[in-house]
Design a protein around this motif. Structure first.
Motif, PDB file in Angstrom:
ATOM      1  N   THR A  66       9.914  -9.859   8.256  1.00 57.11           N
ATOM      2  CA  THR A  66      11.254  -9.872   8.833  1.00 57.11           C
ATOM      3  C   THR A  66      12.296  -9.988   7.731  1.00 57.11           C
ATOM      4  N   ASN A  67      13.498  -9.534   8.028  1.00 63.38           N
ATOM      5  CA  ASN A  67      14.639  -9.712   7.125  1.00 63.38           C
ATOM      6  C   ASN A  67      15.524 -10.870   7.568  1.00 63.38           C
ATOM      7  N   ARG A  68      15.138 -11.536   8.628  1.00 63.95           N
ATOM      8  CA  ARG A  68      15.969 -12.614   9.184  1.00 63.95           C
ATOM      9  C   ARG A  68      15.846 -13.923   8.429  1.00 63.95           C
ATOM     10  N   LEU A  69      14.845 -14.070   7.600  1.00 63.96           N
ATOM     11  CA  LEU A  69      14.591 -15.347   6.934  1.00 63.96           C
ATOM     12  C   LEU A  69      15.118 -15.354   5.510  1.00 63.96           C
ATOM     13  N   THR A  70      15.537 -16.523   5.087  1.00 59.86           N
ATOM     14  CA  THR A  70      15.961 -16.702   3.703  1.00 59.86           C
ATOM     15  C   THR A  70      15.469 -18.052   3.201  1.00 59.86           C
ATOM     16  N   ALA A  71      15.269 -18.127   1.910  1.00 59.54           N
ATOM     17  CA  ALA A  71      14.895 -19.398   1.287  1.00 59.54           C
ATOM     18  C   ALA A  71      16.163 -20.219   1.080  1.00 59.54           C
ATOM     19  N   MET A  72      16.040 -21.515   1.314  1.00 63.71           N
ATOM     20  CA  MET A  72      17.151 -22.444   1.130  1.00 63.71           C
ATOM     21  C   MET A  72      16.698 -23.548   0.186  1.00 63.71           C
ATOM     22  N   LYS A  73      17.677 -24.156  -0.485  1.00 61.79           N
ATOM     23  CA  LYS A  73      17.362 -25.330  -1.290  1.00 61.79           C
ATOM     24  C   LYS A  73      18.513 -26.311  -1.172  1.00 61.79           C
ATOM     25  N   GLY A  74      18.162 -27.558  -1.278  1.00 62.58           N
ATOM     26  CA  GLY A  74      19.160 -28.621  -1.221  1.00 62.58           C
ATOM     27  C   GLY A  74      18.750 -29.746  -2.138  1.00 62.58           C
ATOM     28  N   LYS A  75      19.722 -30.584  -2.471  1.00 62.82           N
ATOM     29  CA  LYS A  75      19.456 -31.734  -3.334  1.00 62.82           C
ATOM     30  C   LYS A  75      19.701 -32.994  -2.541  1.00 62.82           C
ATOM     31  N   LEU A  76      18.852 -33.947  -2.766  1.00 61.04           N
ATOM     32  CA  LEU A  76      18.995 -35.232  -2.094  1.00 61.04           C
ATOM     33  C   LEU A  76      20.138 -35.973  -2.754  1.00 61.04           C
ATOM     34  N   HIS A  89      14.768 -29.653  -2.865  1.00 59.34           N
ATOM     35  CA  HIS A  89      13.801 -29.345  -1.811  1.00 59.34           C
ATOM     36  C   HIS A  89      14.070 -27.937  -1.292  1.00 59.34           C
ATOM     37  N   TYR A  90      13.009 -27.206  -0.982  1.00 58.21           N
ATOM     38  CA  TYR A  90      13.103 -25.833  -0.478  1.00 58.21           C
ATOM     39  C   TYR A  90      12.570 -25.758   0.947  1.00 58.21           C
ATOM     40  N   TRP A  91      13.186 -24.872   1.751  1.00 57.02           N
ATOM     41  CA  TRP A  91      12.741 -24.606   3.102  1.00 57.02           C
ATOM     42  C   TRP A  91      13.193 -23.199   3.485  1.00 57.02           C
ATOM     43  N   VAL A  92      12.854 -22.781   4.685  1.00 56.07           N
ATOM     44  CA  VAL A  92      13.191 -21.452   5.193  1.00 56.07           C
ATOM     45  C   VAL A  92      14.209 -21.609   6.321  1.00 56.07           C
ATOM     46  N   LYS A  93      15.150 -20.662   6.367  1.00 58.56           N
ATOM     47  CA  LYS A  93      16.160 -20.678   7.430  1.00 58.56           C
ATOM     48  C   LYS A  93      16.264 -19.292   8.046  1.00 58.56           C
ATOM     49  N   THR A 119      23.197 -30.233   2.142  1.00 60.68           N
ATOM     50  CA  THR A 119      23.529 -29.658   0.830  1.00 60.68           C
ATOM     51  C   THR A 119      22.914 -28.268   0.647  1.00 60.68           C
ATOM     52  N   GLY A 120      22.283 -27.748   1.686  1.00 62.96           N
ATOM     53  CA  GLY A 120      21.541 -26.504   1.593  1.00 62.96           C
ATOM     54  C   GLY A 120      22.372 -25.304   1.203  1.00 62.96           C
ATOM     55  N   LYS A 121      21.809 -24.542   0.286  1.00 72.07           N
ATOM     56  CA  LYS A 121      22.387 -23.281  -0.171  1.00 72.07           C
ATOM     57  C   LYS A 121      21.267 -22.266  -0.266  1.00 72.07           C
ATOM     58  N   THR A 122      21.634 -21.003  -0.141  1.00 71.87           N
ATOM     59  CA  THR A 122      20.632 -19.952  -0.288  1.00 71.87           C
ATOM     60  C   THR A 122      20.000 -20.058  -1.669  1.00 71.87           C
ATOM     61  N   ALA A 123      18.691 -20.012  -1.693  1.00 74.41           N
ATOM     62  CA  ALA A 123      17.952 -20.136  -2.951  1.00 74.41           C
ATOM     63  C   ALA A 123      17.629 -18.760  -3.493  1.00 74.41           C
TER      64      ALA A 123
END
Length: 166
Positions: A66-76, A89-93, A119-123
């Protein structure tokens, strides 16, 4: 390069793939750089999945068709201060719904996750020149044992990478 099967983006496949990836997250998938950043006695090493969010996130993205998903990252962060050693930390959105797919969220408390996601931003892609690291290949083969290696002379062929890098 690897020849592997991708999964259609359905809740059933998300659930299955999440279980398959989590059950194969092992210590040798943690990068040496990550190990160097955190002392052996750092308290989070005792938490399940610490250091494994990057391979879990990007392998999930490889497998989902799919093209709907992107990797995200945030800092604690707490009160604007990175806490305590610039943990990222990384996750999918899902870009359409905003739904979060976080395969290694168990390493954090609900409050910590709320702070991370805020704090999530596109990774950017996590690898070398858009090529997956060997540890991603290892995890992919553990999740999908039918994967086969193939050799290509076209080093610019990144057809499976471009779908989640936009």
């Amino acid at each position: 390069m690897l020849l592997y099967n991708q999964y259609e983006y359905t809740q059933e496949n998300i659930d299955k793939l999440s279980i398959d990836i989590r059950s194969n997250l092992v210590d040798n998938l943690i990068s040496d750089e990550f190990r160097d950043d955190f002392a052996p006695d750092y308290h989070r090493w005792k938490r399940k999945y610490f250091g494994l969010c990057v391979p879990a996130t990007f392998v999930f993205l490889y497998f989902m068709n799919t093209n709907r998903l992107t990797a995200m990252k945030g800092k604690l962060e707490v009160d604007g201060l990175v806490y305590p050693f610039e943990e990222t930390h990384y996750w999918v959105k899902d870009k359409d719904t905003g739904a979060i797919i976080d395969l290694t969220k168990e390493q954090y408390t609900d409050n910590e996750l709320e702070l991370l996601y805020a704090t999530g931003k596109t990774a950017k892609y996590y690898g070398h020149k858009e090529n997956p690291t060997a540890r991603f290949f290892r995890l992919m083969k553990m999740v999908q044992p039918s994967i086969t290696d193939y050799i290509t002379t076209d080093i610019n062929n990144t057809s499976n990478l471009t779908q989640f890098m936009s």
